[in-house]
Design a protein around this motif. Structure first.
Motif, PDB file in Angstrom:
ATOM      1  N   LEU A 158       0.735  -1.342   0.175  1.00  0.00           N
ATOM      2  CA  LEU A 158      -0.217   0.029   0.112  1.00  0.00           C
ATOM      3  C   LEU A 158       0.930   1.314   0.131  1.00  0.00           C
ATOM      4  CD1 LEU A 158      -0.089   1.068   3.282  1.00  0.00           C
ATOM      5  CD2 LEU A 158      -1.353  -1.037   3.227  1.00  0.00           C
ATOM      6  N   TYR A 159       0.080   2.231  -0.176  1.00  0.00           N
ATOM      7  CA  TYR A 159       1.005   3.710  -0.062  1.00  0.00           C
ATOM      8  C   TYR A 159       0.609   4.579   1.070  1.00  0.00           C
ATOM      9  CZ  TYR A 159       2.300   2.236  -5.000  1.00  0.00           C
ATOM     10  OH  TYR A 159       2.571   1.616  -6.037  1.00  0.00           O
ATOM     11  N   VAL A 160       1.596   5.292   1.466  1.00  0.00           N
ATOM     12  CA  VAL A 160       1.520   5.901   2.811  1.00  0.00           C
ATOM     13  C   VAL A 160       2.000   7.335   2.622  1.00  0.00           C
ATOM     14  CG1 VAL A 160       1.599   6.074   5.350  1.00  0.00           C
ATOM     15  CG2 VAL A 160       1.293   3.933   4.190  1.00  0.00           C
ATOM     16  N   GLY A 161       1.416   8.088   3.062  1.00  0.00           N
ATOM     17  CA  GLY A 161       2.104   9.657   3.277  1.00  0.00           C
ATOM     18  C   GLY A 161       0.836  10.791   2.646  1.00  0.00           C
ATOM     19  N   GLU A 162       1.389  11.951   3.075  1.00  0.00           N
ATOM     20  CA  GLU A 162       0.346  12.991   2.799  1.00  0.00           C
ATOM     21  C   GLU A 162       0.566  13.818   1.569  1.00  0.00           C
ATOM     22  OE1 GLU A 162      -1.037  15.182   6.910  1.00  0.00           O
ATOM     23  OE2 GLU A 162       1.276  15.007   6.562  1.00  0.00           O
ATOM     24  N   ARG A 163       1.832  13.928   1.092  1.00  0.00           N
ATOM     25  CA  ARG A 163       2.439  14.519  -0.119  1.00  0.00           C
ATOM     26  C   ARG A 163       2.971  13.363  -0.792  1.00  0.00           C
ATOM     27  NH1 ARG A 163       4.138  19.781   2.542  1.00  0.00           N
ATOM     28  NH2 ARG A 163       1.985  20.660   3.175  1.00  0.00           N
ATOM     29  N   GLU A 164       4.381  13.033  -0.463  1.00  0.00           N
ATOM     30  CA  GLU A 164       4.999  12.138  -1.227  1.00  0.00           C
ATOM     31  C   GLU A 164       4.538  10.634  -0.683  1.00  0.00           C
ATOM     32  OE1 GLU A 164       8.441  12.188  -2.654  1.00  0.00           O
ATOM     33  OE2 GLU A 164       8.119  14.220  -3.215  1.00  0.00           O
ATOM     34  N   MET A 165       4.187   9.993  -1.548  1.00  0.00           N
ATOM     35  CA  MET A 165       3.414   8.620  -1.396  1.00  0.00           C
ATOM     36  C   MET A 165       4.755   7.560  -1.235  1.00  0.00           C
ATOM     37  SD  MET A 165       0.499   8.435  -0.502  1.00  0.00           S
ATOM     38  CE  MET A 165      -0.838   9.691  -0.798  1.00  0.00           C
ATOM     39  N   LYS A 166       4.754   6.972  -0.110  1.00  0.00           N
ATOM     40  CA  LYS A 166       5.863   5.619   0.102  1.00  0.00           C
ATOM     41  C   LYS A 166       5.193   4.399  -0.024  1.00  0.00           C
ATOM     42  CE  LYS A 166       9.351   4.211   3.071  1.00  0.00           C
ATOM     43  NZ  LYS A 166      10.170   4.177   4.599  1.00  0.00           N
ATOM     44  N   ARG A 167       5.709   3.542  -0.916  1.00  0.00           N
ATOM     45  CA  ARG A 167       4.997   2.290  -0.889  1.00  0.00           C
ATOM     46  C   ARG A 167       5.856   1.423   0.436  1.00  0.00           C
ATOM     47  NH1 ARG A 167       6.439  -2.677  -3.717  1.00  0.00           N
ATOM     48  NH2 ARG A 167       4.443  -3.717  -4.425  1.00  0.00           N
ATOM     49  N   VAL A 168       4.834   0.842   1.121  1.00  0.00           N
ATOM     50  CA  VAL A 168       5.275  -0.047   1.898  1.00  0.00           C
ATOM     51  C   VAL A 168       4.518  -1.462   1.862  1.00  0.00           C
ATOM     52  CG1 VAL A 168       5.503   1.747   3.740  1.00  0.00           C
ATOM     53  CG2 VAL A 168       3.295   0.877   3.924  1.00  0.00           C
ATOM     54  N   VAL A 169       5.162  -2.545   2.515  1.00  0.00           N
ATOM     55  CA  VAL A 169       4.484  -3.783   2.369  1.00  0.00           C
ATOM     56  C   VAL A 169       4.263  -4.207   3.664  1.00  0.00           C
ATOM     57  CG1 VAL A 169       4.928  -6.286   1.727  1.00  0.00           C
ATOM     58  CG2 VAL A 169       5.693  -4.316   0.217  1.00  0.00           C
ATOM     59  N   ILE A 170       3.104  -4.795   4.276  1.00  0.00           N
ATOM     60  CA  ILE A 170       2.576  -5.081   5.516  1.00  0.00           C
ATOM     61  C   ILE A 170       1.935  -6.462   5.687  1.00  0.00           C
ATOM     62  CG2 ILE A 170       2.202  -2.770   6.190  1.00  0.00           C
ATOM     63  CD1 ILE A 170      -0.687  -3.131   5.874  1.00  0.00           C
ATOM     64  N   PRO A 171       2.253  -7.181   6.426  1.00  0.00           N
ATOM     65  CA  PRO A 171       1.487  -8.511   6.660  1.00  0.00           C
ATOM     66  C   PRO A 171       0.006  -8.228   6.816  1.00  0.00           C
ATOM     67  CG  PRO A 171       3.015  -8.142   8.686  1.00  0.00           C
ATOM     68  CD  PRO A 171       2.914  -6.778   7.712  1.00  0.00           C
ATOM     69  N   ILE A 172      -0.714  -9.032   6.163  1.00  0.00           N
ATOM     70  CA  ILE A 172      -2.331  -9.026   5.819  1.00  0.00           C
ATOM     71  C   ILE A 172      -2.843  -9.116   7.449  1.00  0.00           C
ATOM     72  CG2 ILE A 172      -2.404  -9.502   3.595  1.00  0.00           C
ATOM     73  CD1 ILE A 172      -3.357 -12.258   4.387  1.00  0.00           C
ATOM     74  N   SER A 173      -2.185  -9.929   8.376  1.00  0.00           N
ATOM     75  CA  SER A 173      -2.520  -9.975   9.662  1.00  0.00           C
ATOM     76  C   SER A 173      -2.918  -8.682  10.462  1.00  0.00           C
ATOM     77  CB  SER A 173      -1.823 -10.480  10.445  1.00  0.00           C
ATOM     78  OG  SER A 173      -0.228  -9.941  10.677  1.00  0.00           O
ATOM     79  N   TYR A 174      -2.318  -7.572   9.774  1.00  0.00           N
ATOM     80  CA  TYR A 174      -2.817  -6.059  10.375  1.00  0.00           C
ATOM     81  C   TYR A 174      -4.026  -5.907  10.102  1.00  0.00           C
ATOM     82  CZ  TYR A 174       2.204  -4.944  11.204  1.00  0.00           C
ATOM     83  OH  TYR A 174       3.657  -4.820  11.434  1.00  0.00           O
ATOM     84  N   LEU A 175      -4.770  -6.480   9.174  1.00  0.00           N
ATOM     85  CA  LEU A 175      -6.201  -6.277   8.813  1.00  0.00           C
ATOM     86  C   LEU A 175      -7.051  -6.606  10.124  1.00  0.00           C
ATOM     87  CD1 LEU A 175      -6.192  -6.941   5.205  1.00  0.00           C
ATOM     88  CD2 LEU A 175      -6.267  -4.694   6.331  1.00  0.00           C
TER      89      LEU A 175
END
Length: 97
Positions: free
Chosen positions: A34-51
């Motif tokens: 997924l992408y996170v950020g306010e202006r500059e989006m940073k692509r991050v990979v997270i475990p689906i367990s976070y859902l």
């Protein structure tokens, strides 16, 4: 038995369709990019367990209410400060040990 997040499934499917093979190959099974950020989006990979974590679901819900899930990045985008997201992830990592 499970839960449904409106828009999440469609967004994930769009991410899969729009990603190149190289891009999707760097997301291991059991993880979500997924992408996170306010202006500059940073692509991050997270475990689906976070859902499964209420705090993460709250963040997704807030993002959907305020911004929706259909973003030009082509993937799930969470427009929050990177440090807020990093803090949440560190707390989730601590709770899973």
């Amino acid at each position: 038995m499970g839960f449904r997040l409106p828009g999440l499934i469609n967004t994930t499917q769009k991410l899969r369709r729009s990603s190149s093979k190289r891009r999707s190959a760097d997301v291991p099974k059991g993880y979500l990019a997924l992408y996170v950020g306010e202006r500059e989006m940073k692509r991050v990979v997270i475990p689906i367990s976070y859902l499964n974590h209420p705090e993460f679901l709250n963040l997704l819900s807030h993002s959907e209410e305020e911004f929706g899930f259909d973003h030009p990045m082509g993937g799930l985008t969470i427009p929050c400060r990177e440090d807020v997201f990093t803090d949440l992830v560190s707390r989730l990592n601590g709770s899973s040990s």
